[in-house]
Scaffold this motif. Structure first.
Motif, short mmCIF file in Angstrom:
data_model
loop_
_atom_site.label_atom_id
_atom_site.label_comp_id
_atom_site.label_asym_id
_atom_site.label_seq_id
_atom_site.Cartn_x
_atom_site.Cartn_y
_atom_site.Cartn_z
N TYR A 118 27.56 -32.15 -2.06
CA TYR A 118 27.75 -31.55 -3.38
C TYR A 118 28.42 -30.18 -3.20
CZ TYR A 118 23.97 -34.75 -4.66
OH TYR A 118 23.18 -35.84 -4.85
N ILE A 119 28.83 -29.62 -4.34
CA ILE A 119 29.34 -28.25 -4.34
C ILE A 119 28.13 -27.32 -4.22
CG2 ILE A 119 30.38 -26.53 -5.90
CD1 ILE A 119 32.34 -28.65 -4.81
N GLY A 120 28.21 -26.36 -3.30
CA GLY A 120 27.07 -25.46 -3.09
C GLY A 120 27.11 -24.25 -4.02
N TRP A 121 26.03 -23.45 -4.00
CA TRP A 121 25.92 -22.30 -4.90
C TRP A 121 27.03 -21.29 -4.67
CZ3 TRP A 121 25.56 -17.47 -2.83
CH2 TRP A 121 25.13 -17.37 -1.51
N ARG A 122 27.44 -21.13 -3.39
CA ARG A 122 28.46 -20.11 -3.09
C ARG A 122 29.83 -20.53 -3.62
NH1 ARG A 122 28.76 -15.62 0.34
NH2 ARG A 122 26.76 -15.99 1.32
N THR A 123 30.11 -21.83 -3.57
CA THR A 123 31.40 -22.31 -4.12
C THR A 123 31.44 -22.05 -5.61
OG1 THR A 123 31.65 -23.97 -2.42
CG2 THR A 123 32.82 -24.39 -4.46
N ARG A 124 30.30 -22.31 -6.29
CA ARG A 124 30.25 -22.08 -7.74
C ARG A 124 30.50 -20.60 -8.08
NH1 ARG A 124 25.04 -23.82 -9.39
NH2 ARG A 124 24.69 -25.03 -7.53
N ALA A 125 30.07 -19.73 -7.16
CA ALA A 125 30.23 -18.30 -7.43
C ALA A 125 31.61 -17.79 -7.02
CB ALA A 125 29.15 -17.52 -6.69
N GLU A 126 32.14 -18.33 -5.93
CA GLU A 126 33.34 -17.71 -5.34
C GLU A 126 34.65 -18.42 -5.59
OE1 GLU A 126 32.64 -17.20 -1.15
OE2 GLU A 126 31.27 -15.53 -1.46
N ILE A 127 34.60 -19.73 -5.82
CA ILE A 127 35.87 -20.48 -5.87
C ILE A 127 36.29 -20.76 -7.32
CG2 ILE A 127 37.11 -22.54 -5.03
CD1 ILE A 127 35.94 -21.00 -2.71
N ASP A 128 37.55 -20.48 -7.59
CA ASP A 128 38.12 -20.85 -8.88
C ASP A 128 38.57 -22.31 -8.71
OD1 ASP A 128 39.64 -21.30 -11.07
OD2 ASP A 128 40.80 -19.45 -10.94
N LYS A 129 37.69 -23.22 -9.10
CA LYS A 129 37.90 -24.64 -8.81
C LYS A 129 39.17 -25.18 -9.47
CE LYS A 129 33.57 -25.14 -9.99
NZ LYS A 129 32.34 -25.68 -10.46
N LYS A 130 39.42 -24.69 -10.67
CA LYS A 130 40.60 -25.17 -11.41
C LYS A 130 41.88 -24.81 -10.65
CE LYS A 130 41.98 -25.58 -16.15
NZ LYS A 130 42.12 -24.94 -17.41
N THR A 131 41.93 -23.56 -10.17
CA THR A 131 43.13 -23.12 -9.44
C THR A 131 43.30 -23.95 -8.17
OG1 THR A 131 42.78 -20.91 -10.30
CG2 THR A 131 44.22 -21.09 -8.38
N LEU A 132 42.19 -24.15 -7.45
CA LEU A 132 42.27 -24.91 -6.20
C LEU A 132 42.82 -26.31 -6.46
CD1 LEU A 132 41.54 -25.07 -3.12
CD2 LEU A 132 39.35 -25.99 -3.81
N LEU A 133 42.29 -26.96 -7.49
CA LEU A 133 42.74 -28.33 -7.80
C LEU A 133 44.21 -28.33 -8.23
CD1 LEU A 133 39.93 -30.25 -9.66
CD2 LEU A 133 40.65 -30.45 -7.32
N GLU A 134 44.58 -27.34 -9.04
CA GLU A 134 45.97 -27.28 -9.52
C GLU A 134 46.94 -27.12 -8.35
OE1 GLU A 134 45.18 -25.51 -13.99
OE2 GLU A 134 46.02 -24.18 -12.46
N ILE A 135 46.57 -26.26 -7.39
CA ILE A 135 47.46 -26.04 -6.24
C ILE A 135 47.60 -27.33 -5.42
CG2 ILE A 135 47.79 -24.76 -4.08
CD1 ILE A 135 46.34 -22.38 -5.44
N ILE A 136 46.46 -27.97 -5.17
CA ILE A 136 46.50 -29.18 -4.33
C ILE A 136 47.20 -30.33 -5.05
CG2 ILE A 136 45.06 -30.94 -3.18
CD1 ILE A 136 43.18 -28.69 -2.37
N ALA A 137 46.83 -30.52 -6.33
CA ALA A 137 47.44 -31.64 -7.07
C ALA A 137 48.93 -31.41 -7.30
CB ALA A 137 46.73 -31.82 -8.41
N GLY A 138 49.33 -30.14 -7.39
CA GLY A 138 50.74 -29.84 -7.68
C GLY A 138 51.57 -29.66 -6.42
N TYR A 139 50.99 -30.00 -5.25
CA TYR A 139 51.72 -29.78 -4.00
C TYR A 139 52.82 -30.82 -3.79
CZ TYR A 139 52.69 -29.62 1.00
OH TYR A 139 53.33 -29.57 2.21
N PHE A 140 54.00 -30.34 -3.47
CA PHE A 140 55.08 -31.25 -3.07
C PHE A 140 55.61 -30.77 -1.74
CE2 PHE A 140 55.02 -32.15 -7.59
CZ PHE A 140 55.06 -33.53 -7.55
N PRO A 141 55.71 -31.65 -0.77
CA PRO A 141 56.17 -31.18 0.54
C PRO A 141 57.60 -30.64 0.46
CG PRO A 141 55.86 -33.56 0.55
CD PRO A 141 55.43 -33.08 -0.79
N SER A 142 57.84 -29.48 1.09
CA SER A 142 59.19 -28.92 1.08
C SER A 142 60.05 -29.74 2.04
CB SER A 142 59.13 -27.47 1.53
OG SER A 142 58.64 -27.44 2.85
N GLU A 143 61.35 -29.55 1.96
CA GLU A 143 62.26 -30.31 2.83
C GLU A 143 61.95 -30.04 4.29
OE1 GLU A 143 66.40 -29.85 1.94
OE2 GLU A 143 66.07 -30.50 -0.12
N GLU A 144 61.62 -28.76 4.55
CA GLU A 144 61.30 -28.37 5.92
C GLU A 144 60.12 -29.16 6.46
OE1 GLU A 144 59.95 -24.29 7.98
OE2 GLU A 144 61.15 -24.09 6.16
#
Lengths: 187, 263
Positions: free
Chosen positions: A157-183
């Motif tokens: 599960y998500i722990g107490w510290r993640t609930r306090a420290e992580i902006d879950k929405k931002t994390l998901l947006e960055i990962i879901a919106g990732y596209f590998p660069s040409e490099e």
């Protein structure tokens, strides 16, 4: 006593309660703040938040359950923390980059699976990039630190510290919106 | 709709297993049609007579209510903007390198600011504690002594050794109670049967009756609506799964039931 002096004392008291760890977990519960600052403690918290903002910090309130509107009782049961307002810079973490990657992948996957997933499933996902010993070590370490939690049936599960420290929405947006660069694709 | 009683039972087991599987595997809670399952439970309810049947029905109901909670959490999550396809996340994680994943984490990380401190008062308290602390070897000895007199369950032989029972008395009491229950045709109230004028006899009767029930000589049924425990004539033909059902008999309970009987 002068009103200004009274408020100033309460601000100092609130800052001490929030910044100095006096329990197993950091921060303070709403009821503790009410007991120390009086029934209008939320006003003091808002005032303190404004002062902390100047230092790049802010007060984060983590409620026991998600809701649209919170009652006075909800605030009593919530935990108040002081966190960095802007996302942290790498130097602050003190962790290896691969451990941060393990944590990011685990948290994002757990959130996408409605907040609970069997540990073996997370391990299987991480095995694509990391050796077994590292996965075992890092997952146990993050459980100990409160970023993840595990029940007797081996679910993570998500722990107490993640609930306090992580902006879950931002994390998901960055990962879901990732596209590998040409490099990266060439690599 | 199932036709026979064992089929009804199977239906209950299916509901419980399905709910548990969804919960443990973290699958979509909307896979289960809750109104339909509730209707089925409602139709089956009048057919349950025995305590184990009612317990299983209650378990199915509990599992369905947990499903409703999961569904509610699922909707809240979806509404909060945190809903995302796990397959997409998995695929993206596979594509991302360690650096990109770490950078995603750092971009969403707002670490807690907290300090651990030592005050002179706490230091003084710690020193006092240290001074008052008995050496470990001595404390271990004390712990062992305490362990020797731990709470434990008394067996019949223990009771006989303590002269609470004699071999003959227990056997005689067992036979006497069986004789009493021999002509049982209608269900009788557990407390009416067990409670006697003195506390000791009540305890002895409750104790002996537990053996008789375990032997299957009579059955026990709990009526959840009236909150009554009933002793029933044994139904030997039915194959049932044995279940333990604790009944606390203490002095207060004995007084209460004795007064009820008088009153």
């Amino acid at each position: 006593m002068n009103e200004e002096v009274k408020i100033s004392r309460k601000l100092r008291r609130a800052a001490l309660l929030l910044l100095f760890q006096h329990h197993r977990l950091p921060g303070a519960k709403g009821w503790e703040l009410r007991k120390a600052l009086g029934k209008d403690y939320m006003k003091i918290i808002k005032l303190l938040n404004r002062r902390l903002e100047e230092l790049g910090l802010e007060i984060k309130i983590v409620h026991e359950s998600g809701s649209e509107e919170y009652t006075e009782e909800d605030f009593d049961r919530a935990r108040f923390y002081v966190v960095c307002k802007s996302p942290a810079i790498e130097e602050l973490s003190g962790w290896r980059i691969d451990s941060l990657a393990v944590l990011a992948a685990s948290i994002a996957y757990i959130i996408s699976k409605q907040g609970r997933v069997n540990r073996s499933e997370v391990e299987e996902l991480l095995r694509e990039k990391f050796p077994d010993w590292k996965i075992e070590y890092d997952l146990n370490n993050f459980i100990r630190r409160g970023y993840l939690s595990e029940d007797d049936s081996g679910n993570l599960y998500i722990g107490w510290r993640t609930r306090a420290e992580i902006d879950k929405k931002t994390l998901l947006e960055i990962i879901a919106g990732y596209f590998p660069s040409e490099e990266n694709q060439k690599l | 709709m199932p036709q026979r009683k064992d089929e009804y039972y199977e239906e209950l087991a299916k509901i419980i297993n399905l709910c548990q599987s969804i919960r443990t595997k973290g699958e979509d809670p909307f896979l289960i049609d809750i109104p339909q399952k509730l209707q089925l439970l409602r139709k089956l309810l009048p057919k349950w007579k025995l305590i184990e049947e009612l317990l299983m029905d209650a378990e199915a109901m509990k599992e369905l209510s947990l499903m409703v909670k999961l569904q509610s959490d699922w909707i809240k999550r979806k509404a909060s903007g945190l809903f995302i396809d796990p397959f997409l996340i998995r695929a993206k994680i596979s594509l991302m390198g360690k650096k990109e994943l770490a950078s995603a984490f750092l971009s969403s990380w707002h670490p807690i600011v907290s300090l651990e401190q030592l005050t002179s008062k706490k230091l003084e308290e710690a020193l006092d504690y240290w001074r008052a602390l008995i050496p470990l070897s001595q404390r271990l000895k004390e712990l062992e002594e305490v362990r020797k007199i731990e709470e434990s369950t008394l067996s019949i032989s223990d009771l006989m050794k303590l002269k609470f029972l004699s071999d003959r008395t227990f056997e005689e009491e067992l036979l006497r109670m069986k004789e009493e229950l021999k002509n049982l045709k209608e269900p009788i109230d557990y407390w009416k049967f067990v409670v006697k004028e003195d506390y000791e006899s009540t305890i002895l009767r409750a104790y002996i009756l537990s053996f008789i029930i375990s032997e299957g000589y009579v059955d026990l049924m709990f009526n959840p609506i009236e909150e009554r425990i009933l002793i029933l004539p044994s139904s030997a033909s039915k194959k049932k799964t044995p279940r333990s059902f604790p009944i606390a008999v203490n002095y207060e309970k004995w007084m209460e039931k004795k007064n009820e009987r008088r009153g």
